[in-house]
Write a protein that holds these residues in place. Structure first.
Motif, mmCIF file in Angstrom:
data_model
loop_
_atom_site.group_PDB
_atom_site.id
_atom_site.type_symbol
_atom_site.label_atom_id
_atom_site.label_comp_id
_atom_site.label_asym_id
_atom_site.label_seq_id
_atom_site.Cartn_x
_atom_site.Cartn_y
_atom_site.Cartn_z
ATOM 1 N N ARG A 150 43.373 42.618 40.610
ATOM 2 C CA ARG A 150 42.522 41.554 41.131
ATOM 3 C C ARG A 150 42.356 40.472 40.069
ATOM 4 O O ARG A 150 42.505 40.727 38.872
ATOM 5 N N ILE A 182 40.724 38.902 45.681
ATOM 6 C CA ILE A 182 40.657 40.356 45.837
ATOM 7 C C ILE A 182 41.692 40.786 46.874
ATOM 8 O O ILE A 182 41.444 40.687 48.074
ATOM 9 N N ARG A 219 43.205 46.723 48.479
ATOM 10 C CA ARG A 219 43.418 47.766 47.470
ATOM 11 C C ARG A 219 44.579 48.686 47.853
ATOM 12 O O ARG A 219 45.329 49.149 46.992
#
Lengths: 304, 304, 304
Positions: B220, B224, B227
């Motif tokens: 990041r 963002i 994930r």
């Protein structure tokens, strides 16, 4: 200039532009019979408070925003800035809430930075207030609230009179970070394959930009337009001996920034007269610059 | 590295990337006969100064921006930053205006923060200037302007040689807040259903990121990414014993941020070597990291 | 309130919302048999970690974000803010990396502003950590982490039970600047022609907004919704004698800002209860406000 003067007294804060939009629809409906070409009017719920005019086979669009800065009433008649208005004691504002019409003045506490107004009763939370119009005219200058951007709108309406091919876009929320240019750009790109836009708005007198030296063609501000489009414009204007000034700034922005951020490949250029007393009730513009501005738009809508 | 060196001397400030785009088209046209797969070249007015290469049946795209930081000439040869270049007395710049070629040096007044240049005549307002190339190479390092992002572009071109399936996107305006990734993302998403993107760019040496320890996979920065996509990448690289470092930052950004803001569901990950002397004419990169970076891209374009 | 309590202990930092999304899918699948109308569930790779429920013939959507603030582990167990959490010594966090589960506490150095944690081993770079749940309930109040925005999600799920026509959107990345609302808005606009959105989230107790005085209808924050939509909502609520408070703020934002920036003509309004101890592990909300909030959503989903 009666049309400009009239538009400067119309209530149209960002997000609440219905009166300006309706005024435009009425004005256009009444006047288009005298125009060289009758445009198609596009508006309605898919366009919120915006309006699009399509003339002939368009290649280029003019964007002029119809919203203005102002204030929103918060708790206990405190005022919050809507966009970036300057604040001074005594500035006259108007608006309307559920209990009726409002005419009031700013009370500004320099120490606490608190902005309130002198209205006797409590105004409904969320009510917007805007500057009261106070037209001043001399031989060379006009001065009033909302040159930014009724002057840009006025310019578009003047261009409309002789326009054969082109699009006029009347946008909203320009003063508060955008919200309409994305879908307006989408519409004219997808439906008419328009990729060229001129931003009809008002800019600042600075050390490089003087009153009376012509309308301002902005090479950049906080937004960076494609250089080749700016050069194309400068070449057309130079070849036609038009009077203009080139602006280069690192701050400030316009609907151009919103077109830049949109997922459509727009070339854009800000063109408009410069003013003093920016975002105050006494924005001042030079008449010659207004005249030069029209000439510049006229030629560009033909040549681009 | 001759190709990289050559590209670092090409004038391509944000918004004026035609020379780099044209260089790429020429380079690709001349070299693709030696590539494993011939790509489809996509460019033209719908893509402004950008270029897209499509290989086979793509599942993942590499974005590398072809614009660079620099300066715009304002009033009386004053210089305004284009993007975020560092400023020091004596830095050599070049460009061109209507009167001819320009070679000049920065004059920086630390007190007034005013940036000008030592050019004798007045330069056309709006002219862009960029760093002059000054290649330095040692056994382990190379140093020059515009590692950011000619190195990312170079990496994409190297990957092109053996690429069977994938898209290479050469984007614009990365250094000045974006303006092309929206429509580029739109195109590859709508036409090829691409939802995975690797950002081929250059990052910073920091306390957690060292020279020579491998290319940098960013978990990041100010943006963002999802994930799960980062984990997928890390798993592939670990399973293939590749050398890389994981970056975690709270500032900085890339074309990834623009993909994130676009109305398309892109997963993206920044991957590229780290440099010292960021945004200066002497950006320094470790050769091993460049090598590791290619290995990482090679495997990811196969496995993603 | 067991459902709310349960959701507050689910790990769902911005960009890593799979557990919350999966919990919702499971909850909805198990419970929809008791709902008045069975919704269509829309999710999958085109929607990343988001989820959409479509009931009947929708005219209006409720957006509630399923991501939360937290921290990302950087170098040597340093913590970087994910969104805007408050930081205090001793705040309990949890997460998981490649080596197993993590339970730890914040160590905050006020001088250096450095945030670390007391975990014994080095945590994988890029690992996200979130607040540990610690439910407290009194007669009038509940207090825990992540009222923002599990309460907004809970509200949407309660509305689902009796909803005949409408869309529920569960969005991601709200706490870190957006990234899903663009394509979610695109989908519901293009497929269902939805242009009205209510933002089911949590706001702040301020000098104008009190506990127990009703849910909060926001006339504006940093985002400026179209005034006519706000007025329409206020008129419906007033006509139905519902208890609510009108908020007027100049800062703060929500998924509404992302809808505003999208290239689609959305009207939106933030509606939700106010809390104290914002973005801390002990966000406190008044139970009556939660009840009022549901009544407001119920009527609006019928009348809008």
């Amino acid at each position: 200039m009666e049309l400009l003067k009239k538009m400067q007294s119309i209530f149209s804060p960002s997000g609440e532009e219905e009166s300006m939009r309706n005024f435009l629809i009425k004005y256009i409906s009444e006047n288009k019979k005298n125009w060289k070409k009758k445009p198609k009017l596009i508006y309605g719920e898919e366009f919120q408070n915006c309006l699009i005019l399509v003339f002939g086979k368009p290649r280029c669009a003019i964007f002029s925003h119809i919203d203005s800065i102002g204030f929103t009433v918060g708790y206990d008649n405190e005022l919050l800035r809507l966009g970036g208005p300057i604040v001074e004691n005594g500035i006259k504002l108007f608006g309307e809430d559920s209990q009726g019409k409002i005419n009031t003045k700013i009370i500004y506490n320099k120490k606490t930075k608190k902005i309130t107004c002198d209205f006797k009763r409590k105004i409904d939370r969320g009510t917007n207030l805007v500057f009261q119009s106070n037209w001043k005219e001399t031989e060379n200058y006009i001065q009033n609230c909302y040159m930014d951007n009724r002057l840009g709108v006025w310019n578009a309406l003047k261009i409309a009179e002789n326009l054969l091919h082109g699009i006029l876009v009347f946008s909203c929320w320009e003063e508060t970070g955008g919200g309409s240019v994305g879908y307006l750009g989408k519409y004219i790109y997808e439906k008419y394959n328009i990729k060229q836009a001129l931003i009809s708005d008002v800019t600042w007198v600075t050390k490089g930009i003087k009153f009376g030296k012509g309308t301002v063609v902005s090479a950049r501000d906080s937004g960076i337009p494609r250089r080749s489009f700016i050069k194309k414009i400068i070449n057309i204007l130079s070849a036609n001996d038009l009077t203009f000034q080139i602006e280069v700034e690192s701050s400030g922005g316009s609907d151009g920034n919103q077109l830049q951020k949109s997922p459509f490949p727009f070339d854009w250029c800000f063109i408009g007269p410069a003013e003093k007393h920016v975002h105050s009730p006494k924005e001042k513009v030079n008449k010659k610059d207004i005249f030069y501005n029209q000439k510049v738009y006229e030629i560009l809508m033909k040549k681009l």
